[in-house]
Scaffold this motif. Sequence first.
Motif, PDB file in Angstrom:
ATOM      1  N   SER A 109       0.846  -1.188   0.000  1.00  0.00           N
ATOM      2  CA  SER A 109       0.000   0.000   0.000  1.00  0.00           C
ATOM      3  C   SER A 109       0.879   1.233   0.000  1.00  0.00           C
ATOM      4  N   ILE A 110       0.363   2.292  -0.593  1.00  0.00           N
ATOM      5  CA  ILE A 110       1.072   3.571  -0.558  1.00  0.00           C
ATOM      6  C   ILE A 110       1.072   4.134   0.862  1.00  0.00           C
ATOM      7  N   THR A 141      -1.509   0.568   7.996  1.00  0.00           N
ATOM      8  CA  THR A 141      -0.330   1.137   7.341  1.00  0.00           C
ATOM      9  C   THR A 141       0.965   0.644   7.977  1.00  0.00           C
ATOM     10  N   HIS A 168       1.811  -1.375  -4.832  1.00  0.00           N
ATOM     11  CA  HIS A 168       0.558  -0.732  -4.429  1.00  0.00           C
ATOM     12  C   HIS A 168      -0.302  -0.714  -5.678  1.00  0.00           C
ATOM     13  N   ASN A 193      -5.445   3.150  -5.694  1.00  0.00           N
ATOM     14  CA  ASN A 193      -5.995   3.836  -4.531  1.00  0.00           C
ATOM     15  C   ASN A 193      -7.463   3.486  -4.340  1.00  0.00           C
ATOM     16  N   TYR A 201       9.672  -1.444  -5.510  1.00  0.00           N
ATOM     17  CA  TYR A 201       8.340  -1.050  -5.042  1.00  0.00           C
ATOM     18  C   TYR A 201       7.661  -0.301  -6.183  1.00  0.00           C
ATOM     19  N   ASN A 237       4.282   1.870  -7.390  1.00  0.00           N
ATOM     20  CA  ASN A 237       3.051   2.607  -7.113  1.00  0.00           C
ATOM     21  C   ASN A 237       2.211   2.519  -8.373  1.00  0.00           C
ATOM     22  N   ALA A 244       8.621   3.244  -7.893  1.00  0.00           N
ATOM     23  CA  ALA A 244       8.541   4.340  -6.940  1.00  0.00           C
ATOM     24  C   ALA A 244       9.385   3.998  -5.726  1.00  0.00           C
ATOM     25  N   ALA A 297       9.262   3.330  -1.565  1.00  0.00           N
ATOM     26  CA  ALA A 297       8.467   3.087  -0.357  1.00  0.00           C
ATOM     27  C   ALA A 297       8.928   4.064   0.725  1.00  0.00           C
TER      28      ALA A 297
END
Length: 293
Positions: free
Chosen positions: A157-158, A181, A209, A212, A252, A254, A259, A261
Motif C-alpha cells: 500500500s502507498i 499502514t 501498491h 488507490n 516497489y 506505485n 517508486a 516506499a
Amino acid sequence: MNRQERRVERSGEGQPRPDAPALVTGATSGLGRSLARALADRGWTVLVHGRDEGRCAEVVDELRAAGGTAHPYLADLSSLRETAELGRKVAAEHPSLGLLVNNAGVGAGRDSRRREVSRDGHELRLAVNYLAPVVLTHALRSPLRAAGSAQVLNIGSIGQSPVDPEDVQFTRRYDGMEAYTRSKFALAAFTFTIAEEYAADGIRVNCVHPANYMDTTMVTEAGVRPWSSVAEGTAAVLHAVDEGARGASGQYYNESRRAKAHRLAYDAGTQRRLTSLTDRLIAPAEGASGPSW
C-alpha cells in the motif's frame, strides 16, 4: 468488454506460458479473484487460496469453465500455524512454484477504534497482512527456488507507517488505519530485506501498491467511497509480474510506476530490528527449523 478489462487482457500479450503454478492468497474476492482470472487467462495454473470452501470452489469452477487450470487451497491466515501448514501442503503437491502473490489482507475495519486479534493473539492486521506472508514465503522458498526464475509479489500500500518496536502489537492508542499502514510498511521492509538473498536462488521479490481505494469489500467496509476499480489494480499487479519476469527485484511499484516506499523500509537498522521482532513472533508456527529469511 470495457476499456479497463481490455487493458488487463492486453497486458498478458507476448508473455510465455508458465510451467510452474501461481499461488494467489485471498483469491476468492476483489483483487485476488480478478488476478486469479487474469493469470489463468495467461496460461498459469492457479492455486486459489481462500478461507471459505464454497467460495474457493466457486472461483476454481469459474476458472476451469473458462478453460483454465485451478486448484483450491483452504487456510485461515489469521492462524500462523495454519499458514505454515498451507505452505507445506503446497510445497508437497507442487515441488516447483513459479509465482507467489501475497494478496490476502485485512483493512482498517468498520470501527477503526476497535483492536482485533488473530487466532494466535497477535494484532489482526499485523498477523494477516505481514506475519502470514512472511511465514508463507519462508515455507515456499524451496519450490520457488526449484522453478528457476520464480517471483514473490507482495501486495502493499502507498500508506506506510513504521512499526513501533516498543509496541509492535499496537496495544496503546490503537487506530485501525494506522495498524493497516504499519503492517504494509513491514511488508515493504520484508520485501527489501529478502530480495538480495532470494536473488541467489533465482527468486525475484517485489512489492506493489495496485491502486488507490479500489472497489473492494475492504474499502467499502471502511466507509470509503472507491476511487478506482479492481481492473485497474489487476493491471498494475500484472505489470509488476511482467517487470519481475524481466529480472526486476527489490522494487516497489506505485500502480504501474517504479517508486520509493517509506524511506525507513530501506534502512538496514530498521530491517534488522523488524527481522528480530518477527522471528520471535513467528517462531511457534515455524517449529524447530526456525526462520529462514
